[in-house]
Design a protein around this motif. Structure first.
Motif, PDB file in Angstrom:
ATOM      1  N   ILE A  37      34.922  33.972  33.984  1.00  0.00           N
ATOM      2  CA  ILE A  37      35.680  33.038  34.835  1.00  0.00           C
ATOM      3  C   ILE A  37      34.916  32.806  36.139  1.00  0.00           C
ATOM      4  O   ILE A  37      34.770  31.674  36.597  1.00  0.00           O
ATOM      5  CB  ILE A  37      37.099  33.581  35.106  1.00  0.00           C
ATOM      6  N   GLN A  38      34.399  33.873  36.733  1.00  0.00           N
ATOM      7  CA  GLN A  38      33.649  33.740  37.984  1.00  0.00           C
ATOM      8  C   GLN A  38      32.358  32.935  37.786  1.00  0.00           C
ATOM      9  O   GLN A  38      31.996  32.120  38.629  1.00  0.00           O
ATOM     10  CB  GLN A  38      33.290  35.115  38.531  1.00  0.00           C
ATOM     11  N   ASP A  39      31.674  33.157  36.668  1.00  0.00           N
ATOM     12  CA  ASP A  39      30.381  32.510  36.443  1.00  0.00           C
ATOM     13  C   ASP A  39      30.503  31.069  35.976  1.00  0.00           C
ATOM     14  O   ASP A  39      29.694  30.218  36.340  1.00  0.00           O
ATOM     15  CB  ASP A  39      29.564  33.303  35.410  1.00  0.00           C
ATOM     16  N   GLN A  40      31.504  30.761  35.165  1.00  0.00           N
ATOM     17  CA  GLN A  40      31.562  29.464  34.505  1.00  0.00           C
ATOM     18  C   GLN A  40      32.478  28.453  35.185  1.00  0.00           C
ATOM     19  O   GLN A  40      32.449  27.273  34.832  1.00  0.00           O
ATOM     20  CB  GLN A  40      31.998  29.651  33.046  1.00  0.00           C
ATOM     21  N   ILE A  41      33.282  28.875  36.127  1.00  0.00           N
ATOM     22  CA  ILE A  41      34.170  27.937  36.825  1.00  0.00           C
ATOM     23  C   ILE A  41      33.755  27.923  38.293  1.00  0.00           C
ATOM     24  O   ILE A  41      34.075  28.838  39.055  1.00  0.00           O
ATOM     25  CB  ILE A  41      35.648  28.339  36.664  1.00  0.00           C
ATOM     26  N   PRO A  42      33.035  26.871  38.717  1.00  0.00           N
ATOM     27  CA  PRO A  42      32.484  26.863  40.080  1.00  0.00           C
ATOM     28  C   PRO A  42      33.542  26.810  41.181  1.00  0.00           C
ATOM     29  O   PRO A  42      33.276  27.231  42.307  1.00  0.00           O
ATOM     30  CB  PRO A  42      31.589  25.626  40.106  1.00  0.00           C
ATOM     31  N   LEU A  43      34.740  26.331  40.903  1.00  0.00           N
ATOM     32  CA  LEU A  43      35.766  26.236  41.939  1.00  0.00           C
ATOM     33  C   LEU A  43      36.444  27.575  42.223  1.00  0.00           C
ATOM     34  O   LEU A  43      37.175  27.698  43.197  1.00  0.00           O
ATOM     35  CB  LEU A  43      36.822  25.196  41.549  1.00  0.00           C
ATOM     36  N   VAL A  44      36.207  28.568  41.389  1.00  0.00           N
ATOM     37  CA  VAL A  44      36.790  29.889  41.606  1.00  0.00           C
ATOM     38  C   VAL A  44      35.918  30.644  42.598  1.00  0.00           C
ATOM     39  O   VAL A  44      34.753  30.920  42.336  1.00  0.00           O
ATOM     40  CB  VAL A  44      36.905  30.671  40.271  1.00  0.00           C
ATOM     41  N   SER A  45      36.485  30.947  43.761  1.00  0.00           N
ATOM     42  CA  SER A  45      35.713  31.665  44.774  1.00  0.00           C
ATOM     43  C   SER A  45      35.910  33.173  44.659  1.00  0.00           C
ATOM     44  O   SER A  45      35.010  33.940  44.981  1.00  0.00           O
ATOM     45  CB  SER A  45      36.098  31.185  46.174  1.00  0.00           C
ATOM     46  N   HIS A  46      37.084  33.615  44.243  1.00  0.00           N
ATOM     47  CA  HIS A  46      37.376  35.041  44.104  1.00  0.00           C
ATOM     48  C   HIS A  46      38.181  35.252  42.828  1.00  0.00           C
ATOM     49  O   HIS A  46      39.049  34.447  42.502  1.00  0.00           O
ATOM     50  CB  HIS A  46      38.204  35.571  45.276  1.00  0.00           C
ATOM     51  N   ALA A  47      37.908  36.336  42.150  1.00  0.00           N
ATOM     52  CA  ALA A  47      38.696  36.726  40.984  1.00  0.00           C
ATOM     53  C   ALA A  47      38.935  38.219  41.072  1.00  0.00           C
ATOM     54  O   ALA A  47      38.023  38.990  41.338  1.00  0.00           O
ATOM     55  CB  ALA A  47      37.975  36.366  39.692  1.00  0.00           C
ATOM     56  N   THR A  48      40.158  38.612  40.886  1.00  0.00           N
ATOM     57  CA  THR A  48      40.529  40.007  41.014  1.00  0.00           C
ATOM     58  C   THR A  48      41.418  40.404  39.849  1.00  0.00           C
ATOM     59  O   THR A  48      42.400  39.718  39.566  1.00  0.00           O
ATOM     60  CB  THR A  48      41.298  40.241  42.327  1.00  0.00           C
TER      61      THR A  48
END
Length: 134
Positions: free
Chosen positions: A91-102
């Motif tokens: 999710i972090q690598d493939q979706i550029p609009l995601v700035s943080h994932a926890t």
């Protein structure tokens, strides 16, 4: 009548009826205090609700594995039972609009009808909400 005569008569009447004057003053004081308390409680509740909404985040999404039955509405097909750390990385690598994932942790205590959800910032993940599990 002039003003001084009117005030003199008013104070004379207040002096003759001391108990009525005291009870009237007490009623006014209690009434004003009740209004102040009610407004303060309302303002405090409003502030607490606004803080809770701000802490959730206006630009936050929640991704769950599988399907959920919420009030009779089924979401998803239930094929995926869990998300892994590889899914988080994807999710972090493939979706550029995601700035943080926890990742989140959830525990349900059936005897108390309580569900606790939160993040563990000590695990090295950024804190994305005010929910924290120690």
């Amino acid at each position: 009548m002039e003003l001084t005569a009117t005030l003199r008569m008013a104070f004379r009447a207040l002096g003759r009826n001391k108990m009525r004057t005291a009870l009237t003053m007490l009623g006014v004081i209690i009434g004003v205090a009740a209004v102040i308390c009610t407004v303060s409680i309302g303002e405090g509740a409003t502030q607490r609700i606004q803080n809770a909404i701000e802490n959730m985040g206006a630009n936050m999404i929640w991704i769950e594995a599988g399907g959920v039955n919420l009030n009779g509405v089924h979401t998803g097909n239930g094929q995926t039972k869990t998300l892994t750390m590889d899914d988080l990385k994807a999710i972090q690598d493939q979706i550029p609009l995601v700035s943080h994932a926890t990742p989140t942790w959830m525990a349900e205590h059936r005897s108390f009808s309580e569900i606790r959800t939160g993040t563990r910032p000590c695990a090295g993940f950024p804190r994305t909400s005010s929910l924290c599990v120690n």
